[in-house]
Design an enzyme around this catalytic site. Sequence first.
Site, PDB file in Angstrom:
ATOM      1  N   ASP A 106       0.811  -1.214   0.000  1.00  0.00           N
ATOM      2  CA  ASP A 106       0.000   0.000   0.000  1.00  0.00           C
ATOM      3  C   ASP A 106       0.847   1.269   0.000  1.00  0.00           C
ATOM      4  OD1 ASP A 106       1.064  -0.091   2.519  1.00  0.00           O
ATOM      5  OD2 ASP A 106      -0.849  -0.025   3.600  1.00  0.00           O
ATOM      6  N   CYS A 109       4.679  -0.116   2.912  1.00  0.00           N
ATOM      7  CA  CYS A 109       5.223  -1.438   3.251  1.00  0.00           C
ATOM      8  C   CYS A 109       6.609  -1.350   3.886  1.00  0.00           C
ATOM      9  CB  CYS A 109       5.246  -2.344   2.028  1.00  0.00           C
ATOM     10  SG  CYS A 109       6.067  -1.634   0.582  1.00  0.00           S
ATOM     11  N   HIS A 305       8.254  -2.940  -3.615  1.00  0.00           N
ATOM     12  CA  HIS A 305       7.638  -3.555  -2.433  1.00  0.00           C
ATOM     13  C   HIS A 305       8.692  -4.135  -1.490  1.00  0.00           C
ATOM     14  CE1 HIS A 305       4.464  -5.306  -0.057  1.00  0.00           C
ATOM     15  NE2 HIS A 305       5.080  -6.452  -0.081  1.00  0.00           N
TER      16      HIS A 305
END
Length: 314
Positions: A106, A109, A305
Amino acid sequence: MADAPTDDVDTSRQPWDGGGQGTGPSNSAPTGGAGDPAAPERPSDEDILAQQNQIRAEQARVSEYVGNEEPMSALKEEYINGNQNFVQKIAKLEASYSTFRRTRGDGNCFFRGFIYSYLESLLLARDLTECDRIKSVIQEWKGKLVDGGFQALVFEDAMDVLLEQVAEISKPYTNFAHDKLLVDMRDDTISNLIVMLLRLITSCEVQRREDHFFPFILGMYDEPPATVELFCQRHVEPMGEESDHLHIVAITDALQIPVRVVYLDSSGLPTGGGSGLDATVHDFVPDSCVPGTHPRVHLLYRPGHYDILYAKGG
C-alpha cells in the site's frame, strides 16, 4: 500503493481499463478527418486515481497489513513458471533465511515492515537494554519534531502508541504478547499512527540534514522539487508514498536501527561459474553504531515492495 485514500474510493465511477474506450470522461482531442481511426481517449487524472484507489481497496480486502510467516518455498513458487533468475536467487537465499512475512502493498510497506520486524526482534530477544534505548530516542524526537516545525498535536498520540508498544514488549515474553503485537500492527488505527510518526521523523531528519540529503534528491528526479522541504511534503510525509534508499537512510539514522535490505531484482552478477545470481545485499548501519554491529531488521525488496525476512538461527 496508498493506504489512507482507500476509504474514499468512489465506487460509482468506472475504473479506466487502459483502452480508453468509453470508460470515463473524455479529455482527448477531436478525432481526425474522415477515414482516420479515432484517437484513444486520454483518461483524466481523476479516472486514473479512482482506478488506483479501487485496486488498493481490493488488495486491502484480501491482505493484512502484516501477514503470517511463510516458508521461502512459498516465495519461490510465485516465480517458478516465470522469472528463473528470481527462482535462483530465492534458492540461494534459503541458505540464510528460513521464512518471510508479507506486508500489504500500500506504499507504506517499508515503514510497516521495518517497525514490525524491529519490535518483534526486541520481543523475541528480550532485549531490555535496547527497549530502554529506543524509548529514550523516541522521546527525544518530540523536541526535534517541534523544533522542525511539526505541531505536537499532530504526532503526540502516535508517539504514545509507539511507546506503548515498546512498553508491552518490555514485559516477560508470552505467546500472547507475540500475538498481540501482530494484532496491533494489523489494526488500522495503531498501525497507521505508527507509520505516520515514522514518516514525520523521516521528514524531519531529512530536513535537519539538508546538505547531506539534497544531492540525493537532485539525482532522483528529472525535475526534482526545488527544496528539501517540498520534497518531504510530496514524497515522505503523505501516507502511501513509496520509500527508497533516501527514506531508509534517514529513518535508520534517526532511530539508530541498522537494517539489511536484500534486493530481489535484476541486479547482481553470476556466481559459482555462472550457475545463478546472488541477490544484492545492502546494510544500512548508522554511523552512531559501534563497528561490527549486525542488522536488527532484515527486509526483502522486490520492485516497488518490501517484505520481512527471518534469518536462520534467529
